[in-house]
Design a protein around this motif. Structure first.
Motif, short mmCIF file in Angstrom:
data_model
loop_
_atom_site.label_atom_id
_atom_site.label_comp_id
_atom_site.label_asym_id
_atom_site.label_seq_id
_atom_site.Cartn_x
_atom_site.Cartn_y
_atom_site.Cartn_z
N ASP A 91 0.87 -1.28 -0.26
CA ASP A 91 -0.06 0.17 -0.05
C ASP A 91 0.70 1.29 0.07
O ASP A 91 0.40 2.38 -0.17
CB ASP A 91 -0.95 -0.02 1.32
N THR A 92 2.29 1.01 0.06
CA THR A 92 3.15 2.28 0.01
C THR A 92 3.02 2.85 -1.22
O THR A 92 2.82 2.45 -2.15
CB THR A 92 4.38 1.90 0.34
N GLY A 93 2.83 4.52 -1.13
CA GLY A 93 2.86 5.00 -2.35
C GLY A 93 2.39 6.43 -1.79
O GLY A 93 2.24 6.96 -0.77
N ILE A 94 2.47 7.47 -2.78
CA ILE A 94 1.72 8.71 -2.77
C ILE A 94 0.23 8.76 -3.19
O ILE A 94 -0.17 8.17 -3.88
CB ILE A 94 2.31 9.70 -3.76
N TYR A 95 -0.56 9.16 -2.18
CA TYR A 95 -1.81 8.95 -2.52
C TYR A 95 -2.42 10.43 -2.79
O TYR A 95 -2.04 11.55 -2.13
CB TYR A 95 -2.67 8.66 -0.99
N TYR A 96 -3.41 10.38 -3.92
CA TYR A 96 -3.83 11.58 -4.17
C TYR A 96 -5.56 11.52 -4.11
O TYR A 96 -6.14 10.44 -4.41
CB TYR A 96 -3.52 11.75 -5.66
N CYS A 97 -6.06 12.54 -4.12
CA CYS A 97 -7.58 12.72 -4.24
C CYS A 97 -7.64 13.68 -5.59
O CYS A 97 -6.74 14.47 -5.79
CB CYS A 97 -8.66 13.22 -3.14
N ALA A 98 -8.72 13.53 -5.91
CA ALA A 98 -9.32 14.50 -7.38
C ALA A 98 -10.74 14.64 -7.42
O ALA A 98 -11.52 13.60 -7.07
CB ALA A 98 -8.66 13.90 -8.77
N ARG A 99 -10.98 15.68 -8.08
CA ARG A 99 -12.68 15.96 -8.24
C ARG A 99 -12.94 15.17 -9.72
O ARG A 99 -12.27 15.40 -10.65
CB ARG A 99 -12.80 17.28 -8.28
N SER A 100 -14.12 14.75 -9.54
CA SER A 100 -14.60 14.04 -10.77
C SER A 100 -15.13 15.29 -11.78
O SER A 100 -15.53 16.15 -11.32
CB SER A 100 -15.68 12.95 -10.73
N VAL A 101 -14.89 14.97 -13.12
CA VAL A 101 -15.37 15.84 -14.03
C VAL A 101 -16.83 15.55 -14.55
O VAL A 101 -17.40 16.28 -15.32
CB VAL A 101 -14.53 15.90 -15.37
#
Length: 129
Positions: A91-101
């Motif tokens: 599960d290691t990594g950079i986590y991002y969130c984003a807004r749906s288009v």
């Protein structure tokens, strides 16, 4: 200015938990589906979850995190949370969130980054084995 910012990452032992936050500004987060992605070193960005607006009320997860991760909304805080339990080294990594288009509902192929804009800078999650 429309933006999202992730927070809550850190170093945790395998089997532990973390809660990530995705805080929105410049728009009402509950008017949009919000996706969570992660990127491990040397790998492509992977979509792991999408939460629709509260009015739709559906969350989607990829198989690798289903049953361990859960997404909730805190509309009073204009935020979305990703609760991660039983963490694994992978599960290691950079986590991002984003807004749906696409608005309030998640797309059927919710894990494709093509359905999202306004990405946050990411937060690092490191799980030690």
């Amino acid at each position: 200015q429309v933006q999202v910012v992730e927070s809550g990452g850190g170093l945790v032992q395998a089997g532990g938990s973390l809660r990530l936050s995705c805080t929105a500004s410049g728009f009402t987060s509950n008017d949009y589906a919000i996706g969570w992605f992660r990127q491990a070193p040397g790998k492509e960005r992977e979509g792991i979850s999408c939460t629709s607006s509260s009015s739709v009320g559906v969350n989607w997860y990829v198989g690798s995190v289903r049953g361990r991760f859960s997404v909730t909304r805190a509309n009073s805080e204009n935020a979305v949370y990703l609760q991660m339990n039983s963490l694994k080294a992978e599960d290691t990594g950079i986590y991002y969130c984003a807004r749906s288009v696409s608005g309030r509902a998640c797309e059927r192929d919710f894990s494709s980054p093509n359905h999202y804009d306004n990405w946050g800078p990411g937060t690092q999650v490191t799980v030690s084995s």
